[in-house]
Design an enzyme around this catalytic site. Structure first.
Site, PDB file in Angstrom:
ATOM      1  N   GLY A  16      89.347  26.597   6.387  1.00 12.20           N
ATOM      2  CA  GLY A  16      89.162  25.521   5.411  1.00 12.20           C
ATOM      3  C   GLY A  16      90.355  24.611   5.265  1.00 12.20           C
ATOM      4  O   GLY A  16      90.243  23.392   5.398  1.00 12.20           O
TER       5      GLY A  16
ATOM      6  N   GLU B 146      83.680  26.875  -0.003  1.00 11.75           N
ATOM      7  CA  GLU B 146      82.900  28.074   0.303  1.00 11.75           C
ATOM      8  C   GLU B 146      81.432  27.912  -0.103  1.00 11.75           C
ATOM      9  O   GLU B 146      80.538  28.368   0.607  1.00 11.75           O
ATOM     10  CB  GLU B 146      83.501  29.308  -0.368  1.00 11.75           C
TER      11      GLU B 146
ATOM     12  N   GLY C 176      92.703  24.126   7.297  1.00 12.09           N
ATOM     13  CA  GLY C 176      93.170  23.635   8.590  1.00 12.09           C
ATOM     14  C   GLY C 176      93.837  24.673   9.459  1.00 12.09           C
ATOM     15  O   GLY C 176      93.899  24.508  10.670  1.00 12.09           O
TER      16      GLY C 176
END
Length: 186
Positions: free
Chosen positions: A88, A153, A90
């Site tokens: 998420g 998420e 990176g």
């Protein structure tokens, strides 16, 4: 103070706004990569890891050979296989290391991320961009009702269900066949 219904509606709107920004081609490209893979090894950390487990379960339900990295029964990856990880923000050190292992073994790699310019996406063959707030950019006044990166998420969970629905259609899987692959050990 907002009540549970107001918070839930606000969160649902935020997730919908993320998914509206994901091009249809992204779903189709992800489905194509998943269909072509001999085996799929999935990985994620923390709550992202839970979403990757949910995706692995759905992929198994549609008849694909999917495994969660870290489980004792995960086979080695190689040519024709796909390593699929979530990063998420990176990058995570474990994701970067596993990308290297997968590449060295000849597997294709795919990263799902909110930060497409991060280190992990730069190393991946395919990048799936979910433009959502993660814990990495959840500093100071939050723009999301969902705390600590939960928007990313939550978007993953729904996006992965959309992917599994498209795979079901593309693979001609009937609901009964999918149910037959569901565990009876719950």
């Amino acid at each position: 103070m907002a009540d549970a219904t107001e918070l839930g509606v606000a969160a649902a709107r935020e997730v919908a706004a993320v998914l509206e920004r994901v091009p249809v081609e992204t779903v189709e490209e992800m489905c194509g990569e998943l269909e072509r893979a001999k085996r799929i090894a999935l990985y994620g950390v923390g709550r992202e890891g839970l979403m990757m487990r949910a995706l692995a379960m759905r992929l198994y339900h549609v008849g694909l050979d999917a495994h969660v990295v870290g489980d004792m029964s995960t086979p080695p990856v190689g040519s024709g296989d796909l390593f699929l990880a979530s990063a998420g923000p990176g990058a995570f050190s474990t994701v970067l290391a596993l990308l290297g292992v997968a590449h060295s073994a000849g597997a294709r790699t795919m990263i799902v991320t909110a930060q497409p310019d991060g280190d992990a996406p730069r190393e991946a063959d395919v990048v799936v961009h979910l433009p959502a707030q993660t814990m990495a950019d959840d500093r100071g006044p939050s723009t999301s009702v969902l705390p600590m990166g939960s928007l990313y998420e939550a978007a993953q969970l729904l996006f992965f269900d959309v992917v599994s629905i498209r795979l079901r259609e593309r693979l001609g899987q009937e609901p009964e066949a999918m149910r037959s692959r569901h565990t009876n050990l719950e």
